[in-house]
Scaffold this motif. Structure first.
Motif, short mmCIF file in Angstrom:
data_model
loop_
_atom_site.label_atom_id
_atom_site.label_comp_id
_atom_site.label_asym_id
_atom_site.label_seq_id
_atom_site.Cartn_x
_atom_site.Cartn_y
_atom_site.Cartn_z
N GLU A 82 60.89 -89.29 114.02
CA GLU A 82 61.32 -89.06 115.45
C GLU A 82 61.50 -87.51 115.49
O GLU A 82 61.69 -87.30 116.53
CB GLU A 82 61.50 -90.25 116.94
CG GLU A 82 60.55 -90.18 115.88
CD GLU A 82 58.73 -90.84 116.49
OE1 GLU A 82 59.06 -89.47 117.48
OE2 GLU A 82 58.17 -91.32 115.47
N ASP A 83 62.70 -86.87 115.21
CA ASP A 83 63.33 -85.59 115.11
C ASP A 83 62.87 -84.77 115.09
O ASP A 83 61.48 -84.45 114.29
CB ASP A 83 64.34 -85.44 113.78
CG ASP A 83 65.26 -86.74 114.26
OD1 ASP A 83 65.90 -87.95 114.70
OD2 ASP A 83 66.43 -86.69 112.87
N THR A 84 62.84 -83.53 115.85
CA THR A 84 62.06 -82.55 116.55
C THR A 84 63.33 -81.46 115.51
O THR A 84 64.49 -81.04 115.22
CB THR A 84 62.48 -81.70 117.08
OG1 THR A 84 61.61 -82.67 118.02
CG2 THR A 84 61.48 -80.15 117.32
N TYR B 188 51.66 -79.30 116.91
CA TYR B 188 53.15 -78.43 116.90
C TYR B 188 53.02 -77.82 115.50
O TYR B 188 54.13 -77.70 114.68
CB TYR B 188 54.94 -79.39 116.97
CG TYR B 188 55.04 -80.21 117.62
CD1 TYR B 188 54.54 -79.65 119.65
CD2 TYR B 188 54.89 -81.94 117.35
CE1 TYR B 188 54.60 -80.91 120.24
CE2 TYR B 188 54.82 -82.88 118.81
CZ TYR B 188 54.41 -81.72 120.03
OH TYR B 188 55.13 -82.96 121.00
N LYS C 282 53.94 -83.77 108.19
CA LYS C 282 53.83 -83.98 109.53
C LYS C 282 53.37 -85.86 109.28
O LYS C 282 53.23 -85.74 110.70
CB LYS C 282 52.37 -82.67 109.75
CG LYS C 282 53.23 -81.85 110.00
CD LYS C 282 53.82 -81.49 111.62
CE LYS C 282 53.27 -81.33 112.68
NZ LYS C 282 54.14 -81.74 113.59
N TYR D 171 56.85 -86.48 109.30
CA TYR D 171 57.58 -86.07 110.53
C TYR D 171 56.44 -85.62 111.39
O TYR D 171 56.65 -84.14 111.44
CB TYR D 171 58.81 -85.16 110.09
CG TYR D 171 59.64 -85.69 108.53
CD1 TYR D 171 61.08 -86.91 109.41
CD2 TYR D 171 59.19 -85.69 107.62
CE1 TYR D 171 62.10 -87.16 108.28
CE2 TYR D 171 60.28 -86.01 106.19
CZ TYR D 171 61.33 -86.59 106.93
OH TYR D 171 61.73 -87.09 105.65
N TYR E 188 62.83 -77.80 112.66
CA TYR E 188 61.94 -76.46 112.10
C TYR E 188 61.24 -76.06 110.54
O TYR E 188 62.72 -76.06 110.52
CB TYR E 188 62.58 -74.73 113.01
CG TYR E 188 62.27 -75.20 114.87
CD1 TYR E 188 61.30 -74.88 115.07
CD2 TYR E 188 64.16 -76.55 115.34
CE1 TYR E 188 61.51 -74.74 117.06
CE2 TYR E 188 63.94 -75.86 116.39
CZ TYR E 188 62.52 -75.83 116.89
OH TYR E 188 62.34 -76.35 118.67
N LYS F 293 56.83 -84.78 114.65
CA LYS F 293 57.58 -83.95 115.39
C LYS F 293 58.29 -82.73 115.24
O LYS F 293 58.25 -81.26 115.87
CB LYS F 293 57.87 -84.53 116.77
CG LYS F 293 58.10 -85.02 117.68
CD LYS F 293 59.01 -86.44 118.47
CE LYS F 293 58.08 -87.60 119.67
NZ LYS F 293 59.31 -87.73 120.25
N ALA F 294 57.99 -82.19 113.86
CA ALA F 294 58.09 -81.40 113.59
C ALA F 294 57.73 -80.27 113.36
O ALA F 294 56.39 -80.36 113.65
CB ALA F 294 58.19 -81.50 111.77
N GLN F 295 58.42 -79.11 113.66
CA GLN F 295 57.19 -77.93 114.88
C GLN F 295 57.63 -76.77 112.93
O GLN F 295 58.22 -76.25 112.32
CB GLN F 295 58.73 -77.18 115.05
CG GLN F 295 59.17 -78.08 116.52
CD GLN F 295 58.23 -77.95 117.71
OE1 GLN F 295 57.34 -77.26 117.43
NE2 GLN F 295 58.39 -79.20 118.67
#
Length: 375
Positions: A196-198, A248, A216, A219, A200, A221-223
């Motif tokens: 759930e980490d964001t 994202y 994805k 993860y 980049y 919430k990965a941008q």
């Protein structure tokens, strides 16, 4: 059935390796619409068999039916039309010399030259990555009498060319080679992020996004910034992201080998995936014509571009960030040697791990990965 014999000879005589063989044959069939489906299948089987064996036979274009005779006798080619035509030919079987080394280029550690060459004789399997591991696919496959092999919790192998779209919702799985799935494991084991980490990520040569989609799925919430020089691939990636409900993800046409284009990117990244253009030698069992026509001199050109991309990308890596260098090549010049050059010119980078992924035994591709971290 002489027209089939003529078609096989005409395709081999006129094909020069500049187009993928599949496209060339498709164009030939379009220009000869009277060929029926069984005829097209027989012609394709014969031509592909020829190119799987031709590199190991001297004067191969002059010995098409000698090569096909050997393939039939050794159960490598099984097509009743070609088998019938072979009985009408005067050619004697010609045994390929699998002990000759077609390329003198050194292979990455863990890849045996003879094993790799002989892998050209087998069509790799079709692999899927099950996106919903709890979904019980096995009863559905058994009910449809579909042969399969389960490799771990998420990965299934099927005979080449199998289409699962009629029995399995497309949101449940991704078609992805087994070795390709394995290539991201060093990164997953090293990066300090939870599901759930964001953070980049830059996929700097994303293509249609196989690695992006795999990351994805783990993860969400990965941008993601996905760049490529091919707009068609980026369009395909966007469509696939919609299919799997991924958010994202930003796409951009960008040539990572061009320093100015890379420096124009504002943000540094926690993770960079550099799945760089290469000879594709680890996938040549799928495209045997590449094995036959490839010029060894091309490897140096690929290596130069690979280094440029990796060196440019490294400038956008955060301190403590990770970069995964990937090729689908078996050659050291595109693998270990590029990584060594990158480390020598970038003292802020440290090598955490590297390895060749030998997928031959699993009926999969061969790949190479190197995981680096910015100090």
């Amino acid at each position: 059935m002489r027209f089939i014999t003529s078609a096989i000879a005409e395709i081999i005589a006129s094909y020069d390796g500049k187009l993928p063989l599949a496209i060339f044959i498709k164009q030939y069939f379009k220009a000869h619409p009277k060929l029926g489906s069984r005829d097209r299948r027989a012609i394709s089987d014969a031509v592909y068999t020829f190119y799987r064996l031709a590199a190991f036979v001297r004067d191969a274009p002059q010995n098409i039916w000698g090569i096909l005779q050997w393939a039939i006798q050794n159960d490598f080619l099984q097509n009743p039309i070609i088998e019938q035509l072979a009985t009408q030919q005067e050619a004697e079987p010609i045994a390929p010399d699998f002990y000759q080394q077609v390329y003198s280029n050194e292979l990455s550690d863990g890849i045996d030259i003879r094993e790799w060459q002989q892998s050209m004789l087998q069509i790799p399997d079709t692999f899927i990555r099950l996106r919903v591991p709890a979904f019980n696919l096995i009863p559905m496959l058994q009910a449809e009498d579909i042969p399969f092999e389960q490799i771990g919790e998420e990965t299934f192998a099927f005979p080449p060319g199998l289409n699962l779209s009629q029995i399995l919702p497309e949101q449940f799985y991704v078609v992805q080679d087994y070795s390709s799935q394995q290539s991201l494991k060093p990164l997953f084991q090293a990066i300090p992020f939870d599901a759930e980490d964001t953070f980049y990520v830059w996929d700097c040569c994303s293509g249609a996004g196989g690695k992006t989609l795999q990351l994805k799925d783990k993860y969400r919430k990965a941008q993601m910034l996905c760049t490529d020089i091919r707009n068609s691939s980026l369009h395909n990636l966007r469509d696939r992201a919609k299919t799997y409900y991924h958010k994202y993800i930003t796409t951009r046409n960008l040539d990572a080998a061009q320093f100015r284009q890379v420096t124009a990117l504002q943000e540094p990244f926690d993770v960079i995936i550099a799945d760089v253009p290469c000879s594709g030698s680890g996938t040549w069992a799928r495209t045997p014509e590449r094995f036959y026509y490839f010029q060894p001199g091309e490897i140096k050109q690929f290596a130069l571009k690979q280094y440029k991309i990796a060196a440019n990308a490294a400038q956008k890596l955060k301190s403590g960030g990770h970069m995964l260098y990937i090729t689908c090549s078996v050659f050291k010049d595109e693998n270990e040697h590029v990584v060594a050059q990158l480390l020598a010119s970038n003292p802020n980078l440290e090598l955490l791990s590297f390895s060749a992924i030998n997928g031959i035994e699993q009926g999969a591709d061969c790949m190479f990965t190197a995981l680096l971290r910015c100090r």
